[in-house]
Design a protein around this motif. Structure first.
Motif, PDB file in Angstrom:
ATOM      1  N   GLY A 343       0.810  -1.213   0.000  1.00 38.51           N
ATOM      2  CA  GLY A 343       0.000   0.000   0.000  1.00 38.51           C
ATOM      3  C   GLY A 343       0.843   1.263   0.000  1.00 38.51           C
ATOM      4  O   GLY A 343       2.027   1.239  -0.390  1.00 38.51           O
ATOM      5  N   ALA A 345       1.915   3.029   2.459  1.00 38.35           N
ATOM      6  CA  ALA A 345       2.831   3.159   3.620  1.00 38.35           C
ATOM      7  C   ALA A 345       2.835   4.576   4.189  1.00 38.35           C
ATOM      8  O   ALA A 345       3.879   5.234   4.224  1.00 38.35           O
ATOM      9  N   ASP A 347       2.963   5.713   7.031  1.00 42.37           N
ATOM     10  CA  ASP A 347       3.861   5.920   8.176  1.00 42.37           C
ATOM     11  C   ASP A 347       5.275   6.333   7.767  1.00 42.37           C
ATOM     12  O   ASP A 347       5.993   6.946   8.553  1.00 42.37           O
ATOM     13  N   ASN A 355      11.222   1.083   0.267  1.00 40.33           N
ATOM     14  CA  ASN A 355      11.862   0.093  -0.592  1.00 40.33           C
ATOM     15  C   ASN A 355      11.159   0.110  -1.961  1.00 40.33           C
ATOM     16  O   ASN A 355       9.967  -0.170  -2.040  1.00 40.33           O
TER      17      ASN A 355
HETATM   18  P1  NAI Z   1       0.872  -0.769   3.495  1.00 44.37           P
HETATM   19  O1  NAI Z   1       1.336  -1.851   2.564  1.00 44.37           O
HETATM   20  O2  NAI Z   1       0.834   0.575   2.954  1.00 44.37           O
HETATM   21  O3  NAI Z   1       1.837  -0.754   4.791  1.00 44.37           O
HETATM   22  C1  NAI Z   1       1.993  -1.860   5.671  1.00 44.37           C
HETATM   23  C2  NAI Z   1       3.377  -1.766   6.357  1.00 44.37           C
HETATM   24  O4  NAI Z   1       4.397  -2.080   5.400  1.00 44.37           O
HETATM   25  C3  NAI Z   1       3.697  -0.366   6.865  1.00 44.37           C
HETATM   26  O5  NAI Z   1       4.438  -0.472   8.058  1.00 44.37           O
HETATM   27  C4  NAI Z   1       4.576   0.236   5.785  1.00 44.37           C
HETATM   28  O6  NAI Z   1       5.487   1.205   6.233  1.00 44.37           O
HETATM   29  C5  NAI Z   1       5.306  -1.009   5.259  1.00 44.37           C
HETATM   30  N1  NAI Z   1       5.634  -0.874   3.822  1.00 44.37           N
HETATM   31  C6  NAI Z   1       4.772  -1.004   2.779  1.00 44.37           C
HETATM   32  N2  NAI Z   1       5.394  -0.819   1.608  1.00 44.37           N
HETATM   33  C7  NAI Z   1       6.693  -0.566   1.924  1.00 44.37           C
HETATM   34  C8  NAI Z   1       7.845  -0.301   1.141  1.00 44.37           C
HETATM   35  N3  NAI Z   1       7.810  -0.246  -0.203  1.00 44.37           N
HETATM   36  N4  NAI Z   1       9.023  -0.065   1.782  1.00 44.37           N
HETATM   37  C9  NAI Z   1       9.092  -0.126   3.105  1.00 44.37           C
HETATM   38  N5  NAI Z   1       8.025  -0.397   3.914  1.00 44.37           N
HETATM   39  C10 NAI Z   1       6.846  -0.611   3.323  1.00 44.37           C
HETATM   40  O7  NAI Z   1      -0.550  -1.234   4.028  1.00 44.37           O
HETATM   41  P2  NAI Z   1      -1.651  -0.410   4.838  1.00 44.37           P
HETATM   42  O8  NAI Z   1      -0.983   0.451   5.852  1.00 44.37           O
HETATM   43  O9  NAI Z   1      -2.612  -1.427   5.285  1.00 44.37           O
HETATM   44  O10 NAI Z   1      -2.402   0.478   3.760  1.00 44.37           O
HETATM   45  C11 NAI Z   1      -2.160   1.866   3.555  1.00 44.37           C
HETATM   46  C12 NAI Z   1      -3.027   2.332   2.389  1.00 44.37           C
HETATM   47  O11 NAI Z   1      -2.634   1.692   1.180  1.00 44.37           O
HETATM   48  C13 NAI Z   1      -4.526   2.050   2.554  1.00 44.37           C
HETATM   49  O12 NAI Z   1      -5.249   3.170   2.113  1.00 44.37           O
HETATM   50  C14 NAI Z   1      -4.772   0.865   1.644  1.00 44.37           C
HETATM   51  O13 NAI Z   1      -6.089   0.823   1.164  1.00 44.37           O
HETATM   52  C15 NAI Z   1      -3.797   1.139   0.521  1.00 44.37           C
HETATM   53  N6  NAI Z   1      -3.385  -0.050  -0.237  1.00 44.37           N
HETATM   54  C16 NAI Z   1      -3.220   0.101  -1.590  1.00 44.37           C
HETATM   55  C17 NAI Z   1      -2.787  -0.961  -2.365  1.00 44.37           C
HETATM   56  C18 NAI Z   1      -2.575  -0.729  -3.824  1.00 44.37           C
HETATM   57  O14 NAI Z   1      -2.627   0.391  -4.290  1.00 44.37           O
HETATM   58  N7  NAI Z   1      -2.344  -1.764  -4.609  1.00 44.37           N
HETATM   59  C19 NAI Z   1      -2.544  -2.278  -1.779  1.00 44.37           C
HETATM   60  C20 NAI Z   1      -2.698  -2.316  -0.347  1.00 44.37           C
HETATM   61  C21 NAI Z   1      -3.113  -1.236   0.388  1.00 44.37           C
END
Ligand code: NAI
Length: 433
Positions: A343, A345, A347, A355
Motif C-alpha cells: 500500500g 505506507a 507511516d 523500498n
Molecule cells: P501498506 O502496505 O501501505 O503498509 C503496511 C506496512 O508495510 C507499513 O508499516 C509500511 O510502512 C510497510 N511498507 C509497505 N510498503 C513498503 C515499502 N515499499 N518499503 C518499506 N516499507 C513498506 O498497508 P496499509 O498500511 O494497510 O495500507 C495503507 C493504504 O494503502 C490504505 O489506504 C490501503 O487501502 C492502501 N493499499 C493500496 C494498495 C494498492 O494500491 N495496490 C494495496 C494495499 C493497500
C-alpha cells in the motif's frame, strides 16, 4: 502502422511524449521500439518509489539496446494528486490514456476502509477487464525471511481479478436491496436474519476458464511443470467447486496432450511426471496455505479465484521476505497495468526510505511482458547483486547482519551502479565445406 508517432494531444494537460503505442494482437502486446508508457506515481510513498523505478528501468533498457529502444514515459494522475489538481481521484483522461496506450505502471493508491469511495485499484481492474492478477513470488538471496528455506518457494500466482466477492455486489443492512434479497432468500427456504448485510459471491464459467487457461498457457510458455487449482469447493460448491470443475475441463479439452492429472500420475505413470508434461492438480484453499509453507517446492503455477488469490499472494510474499519486494500485474486481453503489491505506507511517506523493489520488479515484469527480456535480465541481476552486497533499504537492513541501510534514491543508484550489459551472444560459427 506500429511506428506511427502519436499526435501531440494532452492528457490532463500533460503533452504526450514522442513515441508509439503498444498494440495488441490476439491478447498479446506488439511492442514498438519507443513505447509510450503512462505511469501513475501513486499516493504516500508512491512518488519516491516511482522515481527510483523509472531510473532503473531506463538504465536497463539503455544498456540492453542503446538508442534503438527506450520508454517514453507519460505521467497520468490518480489518487490524492489527481483529487488535488483535477478534483477527481480518477480523472477521465487517466482512463483514456491507459486505454489508448495499453500498458501502464502505477504506484499504490490509498483506499478508505468500511465506506467511502470504492478502491481505485478495483475500479481500474473492472474498467479494463484486467482479469489476470499475476504475482510471481521468488526469493532473492540475502533477503531476511521468517522461514528456513525461502529459496524453495518459486511460484507464479494467477488470481482471477474481476469476480468473486470483489464484483461489488453488496447491500447494506436495511437497504432496499438487502430487504428484497432477504425476502427472496426466505421464499427459497433459507434462513437469514433481518439485520443482515449482504455481499454476493459470483463466479462465471467464462471467468474461471480464462484464468485457468492463462495459467496453463504461462506454464507451457515458461517450461513450468505444475499447475495447481486452488479452491474451497468443499464448502462453496457452485462457485469454488465449479471453478475447479471448469478449470479441469479447460486443462482436459484444450491442453490434453500437454498435461497429466494428479489421479493419473500414480495409476498410469508410477508417480513420475513424463518428460515435457505439466502436472495439473488441485488443493483446497486452507490446505494450500499449509502446503505452500511446508512443501514449497512442490508448487510452481497456481490458478485461483479472487479472494483466495488475494490471501495466498500476500502469504507467499511474506515467506520470501515481505510485500516490499513482491511485484504484481493486472492483465487483460487489450490492456495491462503493472503495480506495487503493497500500500501507500503512510507511516514512512516522504521520508525517502521506502523500498522500491515491489514497483521495480513489477516494472521488470512489464519489460518481460513487452518482450524486452534482455533489459529485464540486466535489471534483475543488478537487484540481486545489490541485495547480496547487503546494501538495502531500512525495512530489509534491520533484519540483516552487517547490512547498510540506504534511502530509496541511494538504493536506486546502487542498483544502477551494479548494472552490467549482458555479454554479447557469439555469432554461430558457419560450418565449413
Ligand atoms: P501498506 O502496505 O501501505 O503498509 C503496511 C506496512 O508495510 C507499513 O508499516 C509500511 O510502512 C510497510 N511498507 C509497505 N510498503 C513498503 C515499502 N515499499 N518499503 C518499506 N516499507 C513498506 O498497508 P496499509 O498500511 O494497510 O495500507 C495503507 C493504504 O494503502 C490504505 O489506504 C490501503 O487501502 C492502501 N493499499 C493500496 C494498495 C494498492 O494500491 N495496490 C494495496 C494495499 C493497500
Amino acid at each position: 502502422m506500429n511506428d506511427q508517432p502519436v499526435s501531440a494531444r494532452t492528457y490532463n494537460n500533460v503533452v504526450v511524449p514522442t513515441g508509439e503505442k503498444v498494440l495488441f494482437q490476439d491478447g498479446d502486446p506488439v511492442t514498438p521500439n519507443h513505447p509510450i508508457i503512462p505511469f501513475i506515481e501513486g499516493d504516500g510513498i508512491g512518488p519516491e518509489i516511482s522515481d527510483a523505478t523509472r531510473l532503473i528501468l531506463d538504465k536497463a533498457v539503455s544498456l540492453a539496446y542503446g538508442p534503438d529502444r527506450s520508454i517514453a514515459w507519460l505521467e497520468i494522475f490518480a489518487g490524492d494528486k489527481a483529487k488535488e489538481t483535477f478534483g477527481k481521484a480518477l480523472p477521465d483522461d487517466t482512463l483514456e490514456a491507459i486505454r489508448d496506450f495499453g500498458v501502464a505502471i502505477k504506484g499504490p493508491l490509498g483506499t478508505p476502509t468500511g465506506g467511502g469511495m470504492r478502491s481505485l485499484n478495483v475500479t481500474l481492474r473492472q474498467h479494463f477487464d484486467l482479469y489476470r492478477c499475476v504475482r510471481p513470488v521468488r526469493y532473492f538471496s540475502g533477503v531476511p525471511s521468517v522461514v528456513k528455506r525461502p529459496k524453495d518457494l518459486d511460484v507464479v500466482i494467477f488470481r482471477e481479478n474481476t469476480e468473486d466477492v470483489y464484483a461489488g455486489i453488496e447491500f447494506k443492512m436495511g437497504s432496499e436491496g438487502a430487504v428484497r434479497l432477504i425476502e427472496v432468500l426466505k421464499e427459497l427456504g433459507t434462513i437469514v436474519r433481518d439485520d443482515t448485510g449482504i455481499g454476493i459471491k459470483i463466479q462465471s464459467k467464462f471467468g474461471a476458464q480464462r484464468i485457468v487457461r492463462a495459467a496453463l498457457d504461462y506454464a507451457v510458455a515458461h517450461g513450468r511443470t505444475v499447475v495447481t487449482i486452488v479452491h474451497k469447493g468443499n464448502i462453496q460448491k457452485f462457485t469454488e467447486g465449479a471453478f475447479l470443475e471448469w478449470g479441469l475441463e479447460v486443462a482436459r479439452d484444450e491442453f490434453g496432450d500437454k498435461v497429466v492429472f494428479e489421479d493419473d500420475l500414480w495409476s498410469k505413470h508410477g508417480g513420475n511426471l513424463p518428460e515435457g508434461k505439466i502436472l495439473v492438480n488441485s488443493r483446497i484453499a486452507d490446505a494450500m496455505f499449509f502446503e505452500l509453507l511446508t512443501k514449497s517446492s512442490k508448487f510452481s503455477v497456481i490458478a485461483t479465484m479472487n479472494l483466495n488469490g488475494d490471501y495466498l499472494s500476500d502469504a507467499a510474499a511474506a515467506q520470501v521476505g515481505g510485500l516490499g519486494i513482491a511485484p504484481g500485474a493486472n492483465i487483460g486481453d487489450a490492456c495491462a497495468i503493472f503495480e506495487a503489491t503493497h500500500g501507500t505506507a503512510p507511516d514512512i511517506a516522504g521520508k525517502g526510505i521506502a523500498n522500491p523493489c515491489s514497483l521495480l520488479l513489477s516494472g521488470v515484469m512489464m519489460l518481460e511482458y513487452l518482450g524486452w527480456n534482455e533489459a529485464a535480465t540486466i535489471a534483475v541481476k543488478a537487484i540481486e547483486k545489490t541485495i547480496r552486497a547487503k546494501t538495502v533499504t531500512g525495512d530489509l537492513a534491520r533484519f540483516m547482519t552487517n547490512a547498510t541501510a540506504l534511502g530509496t534514491s541511494d538504493f536506486a543508484n546502487a542498483v544502477v551502479g551494479n548494472m552490467k550489459a549482458l555479454p554479447k551472444r557469439r555469432k554461430p560459427v558457419k560450418s565449413g565445406k
